[in-house]
Motif scaffolding. Structure first.
Motif, short mmCIF file in Angstrom:
data_model
loop_
_atom_site.label_atom_id
_atom_site.label_comp_id
_atom_site.label_asym_id
_atom_site.label_seq_id
_atom_site.Cartn_x
_atom_site.Cartn_y
_atom_site.Cartn_z
N VAL A 263 0.89 -1.18 -0.07
CA VAL A 263 0.04 0.03 -0.07
C VAL A 263 0.89 1.36 -0.02
CG1 VAL A 263 -1.96 -1.34 0.93
CG2 VAL A 263 -0.33 0.02 2.40
N GLY A 264 0.16 2.22 -0.30
CA GLY A 264 0.95 3.60 -0.42
C GLY A 264 0.55 4.33 0.63
N VAL A 265 1.47 5.33 1.14
CA VAL A 265 1.28 6.32 2.08
C VAL A 265 1.64 7.66 1.75
CG1 VAL A 265 1.49 7.14 4.46
CG2 VAL A 265 0.92 4.71 4.03
N ARG A 266 1.12 8.68 1.91
CA ARG A 266 1.55 10.18 1.71
C ARG A 266 1.08 11.10 2.58
NH1 ARG A 266 -1.19 13.90 -1.48
NH2 ARG A 266 -3.19 12.96 -2.21
N MET A 267 2.02 12.03 2.99
CA MET A 267 1.67 13.06 3.96
C MET A 267 1.64 14.53 3.27
SD MET A 267 3.99 10.85 5.12
CE MET A 267 4.21 9.67 6.45
N PHE A 268 0.65 15.31 3.63
CA PHE A 268 0.45 16.47 2.71
C PHE A 268 -0.21 17.63 3.80
CE2 PHE A 268 -3.24 14.00 1.88
CZ PHE A 268 -4.26 14.99 2.26
N ASP A 269 -0.16 18.66 3.45
CA ASP A 269 -0.40 19.96 4.25
C ASP A 269 -2.12 20.22 4.07
OD1 ASP A 269 1.68 20.32 5.72
OD2 ASP A 269 2.45 21.95 4.08
N GLY A 270 -2.83 20.31 5.03
CA GLY A 270 -4.22 20.80 4.72
C GLY A 270 -4.34 21.96 5.76
N PRO A 271 -5.66 22.56 5.53
CA PRO A 271 -6.01 23.77 6.15
C PRO A 271 -5.92 23.65 7.77
CG PRO A 271 -7.71 22.94 5.22
CD PRO A 271 -6.86 22.09 4.56
N ASP A 272 -5.99 22.36 8.22
CA ASP A 272 -6.32 22.21 9.75
C ASP A 272 -5.16 21.39 10.26
OD1 ASP A 272 -6.93 19.94 8.18
OD2 ASP A 272 -8.79 19.58 9.25
N GLY A 273 -3.85 21.24 9.42
CA GLY A 273 -2.77 20.67 10.10
C GLY A 273 -2.51 19.46 8.82
N GLU A 274 -1.24 18.62 9.15
CA GLU A 274 -0.54 17.75 8.33
C GLU A 274 -1.80 16.61 7.93
OE1 GLU A 274 3.54 16.06 7.13
OE2 GLU A 274 2.82 15.16 9.01
N HIS A 275 -2.28 16.10 7.06
CA HIS A 275 -3.04 15.11 6.48
C HIS A 275 -2.18 13.77 6.27
CE1 HIS A 275 -7.21 16.95 6.32
NE2 HIS A 275 -6.70 17.71 6.77
N VAL A 276 -2.59 12.62 6.04
CA VAL A 276 -1.97 11.51 5.69
C VAL A 276 -3.26 10.89 4.94
CG1 VAL A 276 -2.32 10.21 7.63
CG2 VAL A 276 -0.68 9.51 6.12
N ALA A 277 -2.55 10.17 3.82
CA ALA A 277 -3.25 9.55 2.93
C ALA A 277 -3.11 8.06 2.50
CB ALA A 277 -3.61 10.29 1.59
N LEU A 278 -3.94 7.23 2.37
CA LEU A 278 -3.65 5.66 2.06
C LEU A 278 -4.01 5.20 0.77
CD1 LEU A 278 -2.71 2.89 3.27
CD2 LEU A 278 -5.13 2.58 3.81
N SER A 279 -3.36 4.64 -0.10
CA SER A 279 -3.75 4.27 -1.36
C SER A 279 -3.52 2.80 -1.57
CB SER A 279 -3.07 4.94 -2.47
OG SER A 279 -1.75 4.72 -2.46
N GLY A 280 -4.35 1.98 -2.31
CA GLY A 280 -4.33 0.75 -2.88
C GLY A 280 -5.48 0.02 -3.33
#
Length: 293
Positions: A263-280
């Motif tokens: 699976v893939g994981v990526r971190m990115f900035d959001g308006p309320d703080g750092e988000h993290v996403a999961l893909s697969g």
């Protein structure tokens, strides 16, 4: 008195689920019934149980609709032992595949949709490779509990990570230590979290970073389910923990190898703080009917 449960079996990198559609919220199974369905010897067999309910027809869904009116569907998720859980990263992707397959929603490549969970809104995007879930803002849960596990000769410190549900991540030295664990037994945490936690054991690849992507291997004991072939939120927590340990300069994109796949994981900035996403990927395996008492 018995009734027929019309269900679908699905999985995300081997993390498997029984799903059924109950748009009106008219069929609420008991924890005992859910555990019976998930039993691998006497039931269908699964790591978790998912009911698809329109958010307006479930008390837990009212808050998600208030937060985002587009979150018309709620993922009512339960662990294999019949206990309720906040959410499941692999489960959200399989839930999305199920909604599309059942004709309950339409979601083309590149489009996204809001899904309600007990952990709040999760936005899911559709791609040719599967689905990506925005898991929202993550946080360090604090403390470094000692973790004891069968096959691990010495207790190791873990780091608490909250991604909507609780995790403790433990770093191991090599693949031999990872392979030597017997995660059929519940790892012991000291101090023990009040609500329990999923426990991940991770080993960095060599090299850790390749072409700008971090790489780790992971096994997991899921709260209420035991060892599973994959845990989406666990993969996210593991990537976050290793990036935290690695310090400044560590990448924001990770490839997590679990027993059931990648699976893939990526971190990115959001308006309320750092988000993290999961893909697969997310796959549906078969449909069936089960008579339940």
């Amino acid at each position: 008195m018995s009734f027929d449960l019309r269900f679908t079996k699905g999985h995300g990198t081997g993390n498997d689920f029984v799903l059924f559609a109950d748009p009106d919220g008219a069929t609420e199974l008991t924890p005992t019934q859910i555990a019976a369905v998930c039993d691998r010897h006497f039931g269908v067999g699964a790591d978790g149980f998912i009911r698809a309910v329109r958010s307006t027809n479930l008390s837990a869904g009212a808050a998600t609709v208030a937060e985002d009116p587009d979150a018309t569907w709620f993922m009512d998720y339960w662990n294999a032992d019949g206990s309720a859980s906040e959410m499941c990263g692999n489960g959200v992707r399989v839930f999305m595949r199920f909604l599309i397959d059942q004709g309950l929603v339409e979601l083309g490549p590149g489009e996204s949709i809001a899904i309600g969970t007990r952990a709040g809104i999760r936005r899911v995007s559709h791609s040719d490779q599967g689905f990506e879930v925005d898991m929202g803002v993550w946080r360090l849960a604090g403390g470094e509990p000692l973790v004891r596990a069968k096959g691990l000769p010495v207790a190791r410190p873990g780091v608490g990570i909250d991604v909507g549900n609780p995790h403790v991540v433990v770093a191991l030295a090599d693949d031999d230590e990872l392979a030597g664990l017997d995660l059929g037994y519940l790892p012991i945490l000291d101090p023990a979290p009040d609500a329990g936690a999923n426990v991940e054991f991770v080993v960095p690849a060599e090299p850790l970073v390749e072409a700008g992507v971090g790489r780790i291997r992971m096994r997991v004991h899921e709260r209420g389910s035991g060892e599973t072939l994959s845990c989406g939120t666990g993969a996210v927590a593991s990537a976050l923990a290793v990036r935290y340990w690695a310090g400044a300069g560590a990448p924001d994109v990770w490839r997590v190898q679990v027993p059931g796949g990648i699976v893939g994981v990526r971190m990115f900035d959001g308006p309320d703080g750092e988000h993290v996403a999961l893909s697969g990927p997310a796959e549906l395996v078969f449909d069936g009917v089960l008579a339940l008492a």
